[in-house]
Write a protein that holds these residues in place. Structure first.
Motif, mmCIF file in Angstrom:
data_model
loop_
_atom_site.group_PDB
_atom_site.id
_atom_site.type_symbol
_atom_site.label_atom_id
_atom_site.label_comp_id
_atom_site.label_asym_id
_atom_site.label_seq_id
_atom_site.Cartn_x
_atom_site.Cartn_y
_atom_site.Cartn_z
ATOM 1 N N SER A 20 37.044 35.980 36.848
ATOM 2 C CA SER A 20 37.611 36.318 35.405
ATOM 3 C C SER A 20 38.018 36.373 34.671
ATOM 4 C CB SER A 20 39.418 35.242 36.191
ATOM 5 O OG SER A 20 39.777 35.481 37.665
ATOM 6 N N ASN B 13 43.549 47.772 37.983
ATOM 7 C CA ASN B 13 41.886 47.847 36.898
ATOM 8 C C ASN B 13 42.726 48.695 36.249
ATOM 9 O OD1 ASN B 13 39.867 47.718 35.510
ATOM 10 N ND2 ASN B 13 39.008 49.111 36.746
ATOM 11 N N LEU C 75 39.852 43.984 40.847
ATOM 12 C CA LEU C 75 39.973 45.437 40.248
ATOM 13 C C LEU C 75 41.249 45.546 40.684
ATOM 14 C CD1 LEU C 75 36.641 46.069 41.809
ATOM 15 C CD2 LEU C 75 37.631 45.669 39.772
ATOM 16 N N LYS D 113 35.351 40.997 36.608
ATOM 17 C CA LYS D 113 36.973 40.613 37.284
ATOM 18 C C LYS D 113 36.688 39.814 38.289
ATOM 19 C CE LYS D 113 39.671 42.873 36.319
ATOM 20 N NZ LYS D 113 41.082 42.767 35.750
#
Length: 84
Positions: free
Chosen positions: A80, A29, A26, A77
């Motif tokens: 990926s 982000n 993250l 996330k």
């Protein structure tokens, strides 16, 4: 079965997904959230489900804000997976 390629990241079970893994995933982000934090065991449960071949949870985003699916976003996330 590993449709998301999690094994390629050393993730063969939920225990491989640690707080550090999620934080790294993250990092940087740019999305905001109405929920302040995510619960690691919830992300780990999703990992186990995916590794068994289940479908990932949906994520609802309004503009730049995650309004539903914070844990699912963490899962994306970690794996990926790029949201389109």
């Amino acid at each position: 079965m590993d449709p998301w390629g999690l094994n390629g990241y050393g993730i063969t079970k939920s225990a491989n997904v640690t707080a550090e893994v999620v934080q790294k995933a993250l990092k940087g982000n740019t999305l905001e959230t109405v929920q302040g934090t995510v619960f690691l065991p919830a992300i780990q449960r999703y990992v186990d489900r995916l590794l068994k071949g289940n479908v990932a949870p949906l994520i609802k985003i309004d503009g730049n804000v995650i309004v539903e699916g914070n844990h699912g976003y963490g899962l994306y996330k970690v794996g990926s997976v790029i949201l389109i």
